[in-house]
Design a protein around this motif. Structure first.
Motif, PDB file in Angstrom:
ATOM      1  N   ASN A  64       0.818  -1.204   0.000  1.00  0.00           N
ATOM      2  CA  ASN A  64       0.000   0.000   0.000  1.00  0.00           C
ATOM      3  C   ASN A  64       0.855   1.259   0.000  1.00  0.00           C
ATOM      4  O   ASN A  64       1.989   1.256   0.502  1.00  0.00           O
ATOM      5  N   ILE A  65       0.286   2.329  -0.532  1.00  0.00           N
ATOM      6  CA  ILE A  65       0.854   3.678  -0.396  1.00  0.00           C
ATOM      7  C   ILE A  65      -0.226   4.516   0.274  1.00  0.00           C
ATOM      8  O   ILE A  65      -1.307   4.728  -0.294  1.00  0.00           O
ATOM      9  N   GLU A  66       0.033   4.966   1.492  1.00  0.00           N
ATOM     10  CA  GLU A  66      -0.957   5.714   2.260  1.00  0.00           C
ATOM     11  C   GLU A  66      -0.315   6.980   2.810  1.00  0.00           C
ATOM     12  O   GLU A  66       0.890   7.033   3.037  1.00  0.00           O
ATOM     13  N   VAL A  67      -1.164   8.001   3.062  1.00  0.00           N
ATOM     14  CA  VAL A  67      -0.650   9.230   3.650  1.00  0.00           C
ATOM     15  C   VAL A  67      -1.644   9.773   4.675  1.00  0.00           C
ATOM     16  O   VAL A  67      -2.839   9.857   4.421  1.00  0.00           O
ATOM     17  N   ASN A  68      -1.116  10.082   5.834  1.00  0.00           N
ATOM     18  CA  ASN A  68      -1.873  10.771   6.880  1.00  0.00           C
ATOM     19  C   ASN A  68      -1.595  12.266   6.717  1.00  0.00           C
ATOM     20  O   ASN A  68      -0.471  12.717   6.925  1.00  0.00           O
ATOM     21  N   ILE A  69      -2.610  12.999   6.258  1.00  0.00           N
ATOM     22  CA  ILE A  69      -2.451  14.430   5.991  1.00  0.00           C
ATOM     23  C   ILE A  69      -2.792  15.201   7.254  1.00  0.00           C
ATOM     24  O   ILE A  69      -3.898  15.068   7.796  1.00  0.00           O
ATOM     25  N   PHE A  70      -1.865  16.014   7.729  1.00  0.00           N
ATOM     26  CA  PHE A  70      -2.060  16.728   8.980  1.00  0.00           C
ATOM     27  C   PHE A  70      -3.091  17.856   8.816  1.00  0.00           C
ATOM     28  O   PHE A  70      -3.142  18.528   7.778  1.00  0.00           O
ATOM     29  N   ASP A  71      -3.897  18.055   9.882  1.00  0.00           N
ATOM     30  CA  ASP A  71      -4.876  19.157   9.920  1.00  0.00           C
ATOM     31  C   ASP A  71      -5.768  19.145   8.680  1.00  0.00           C
ATOM     32  O   ASP A  71      -5.962  20.163   8.005  1.00  0.00           O
ATOM     33  N   PHE A  72      -6.319  17.983   8.402  1.00  0.00           N
ATOM     34  CA  PHE A  72      -7.110  17.815   7.178  1.00  0.00           C
ATOM     35  C   PHE A  72      -8.211  16.805   7.444  1.00  0.00           C
ATOM     36  O   PHE A  72      -7.952  15.723   7.969  1.00  0.00           O
ATOM     37  N   ASN A  73      -9.464  17.158   7.110  1.00  0.00           N
ATOM     38  CA  ASN A  73     -10.564  16.226   7.364  1.00  0.00           C
ATOM     39  C   ASN A  73     -11.579  16.165   6.222  1.00  0.00           C
ATOM     40  O   ASN A  73     -12.743  15.849   6.424  1.00  0.00           O
TER      41      ASN A  73
END
Length: 319
Positions: free
Chosen positions: A264-273
């Protein structure tokens, strides 16, 4: 910049200044050659032309070797070349028939009759035609017949280009995205579409956007956690859309803690909903944080992810 996907689409020019190559990565060494091309075209009041190939010649000549991955997709490469001021990009389908032309036919049909070459900038070790039997001397001799001049790229410049492409790929495969950026002159990036995942990240406080990269030949860095920036268009009408950039941390791997089966390629984007399923995003890799590890469970993974986020934020604070 005008883009052509076959030589037959290209209208012969009166004064074409040409260079040829795969230019994977469009790194510092390539950029030097391309700026030389663009400047020469300006001086001669001509038009700059890059002849490149897709698929990569090695994919056709050695189809059993599936290990070769590209630093850029063909679209990424085109955007980079356009930013350097190139007038025309010809993306020639590389086939066995094309590679089997004898050097004389290749020069006459491609460079002279199709493109209208008046000056070509090429490496001292450039080879072309059947069995790569054509060389710089053949080009110089043909130039006298057909009325084009040949400018040789110095051996040291070619050495830098060849070594850098290899080093960039190796650095990325080792996760060393910082070193890759040094060679490229810009951060390595991956472009793809956000798809639905199993949403486990949401349950532990780290929701992620799962990225689907369509081009299977695109090189993906080593498994692990990375500090990244994410670029995407704002949710505005197309004519008003702007590129927004966010900080985040990315994960590449098979998710061994939950016994995952696919990479998998995943990203946790900060301050983003926001919900961004189906949206295209670009992820720029800035720093490698750690290797992928199997934890005893989700609780241990959550504790580590919090540490990863703190390390990512500390990195951004330091730059």
């Amino acid at each position: 910049m005008k883009i052509y996907h076959h030589l037959s689409d290209f209208k012969k020019l009166d004064h074409a200044i040409v260079t040829i190559g795969t230019f994977d990565g469009v790194h510092f060494g390539h950029q030097k050659i391309i700026r030389q091309l663009v400047e020469r075209a300006r001086q001669d009041q001509g038009e700059s032309v890059i002849l490149t190939f897709f698929p990569h010649p090695r994919m056709i000549i050695d189809p059993e070797n599936q290990d070769l991955k590209m630093i850029n997709t063909i679209d990424e490469k085109a955007k980079m070349l356009e930013s350097l001021g190139v007038d025309h990009l010809i993306i020639t389908p590389f086939t066995r028939d094309f590679s089997n032309q004898n050097p004389e036919d290749y020069i006459k049909n491609t460079l002279v009759d199709n493109i209208g070459t008046k000056h070509i900038i090429i490496g001292y070790d450039h080879r072309f035609g059947k069995d790569r039997s054509g060389n710089l001397s053949d080009l110089r001799a043909a130039g006298k017949t057909y009325g084009f001049s040949v400018e040789e790229i110095m051996e040291q410049d070619i050495h830098d280009v060849a070594v850098s492409s290899t080093k960039i790929r190796q650095a990325l495969l080792e996760g060393n995205v910082s070193l890759a950026a040094d060679y490229l002159g810009y951060p390595f990036s991956v472009f793809g579409r956000v798809i639905k995942g199993d949403k486990i990240g949401r349950t532990i406080g780290f929701p992620t956007a799962n990225l689907f990269v369509e081009e299977t030949y695109k090189l993906i860095p080593s498994d692990g956690i990375y500090a990244v920036t994410v670029e995407m268009e704002s949710a505005l009408p197309v004519e008003d859309a702007k590129i927004q950039t966010y900080k985040g941390m990315a994960y590449i791997g098979q998710r061994p803690t939950i016994n995952g089966m696919t990479r998998n390629i995943e990203v946790n984007i900060f301050d983003f909903n926001q919900e961004i399923y189906g949206q295209d995003i670009k992820m720029n890799f800035l720093k490698f944080l750690r290797h992928d590890v199997k934890f005893t469970g989700l609780e241990a993974l959550t504790i580590q992810l919090q540490k990863d986020k703190e390390a990512t934020l500390a990195y951004f604070d330091s730059i």
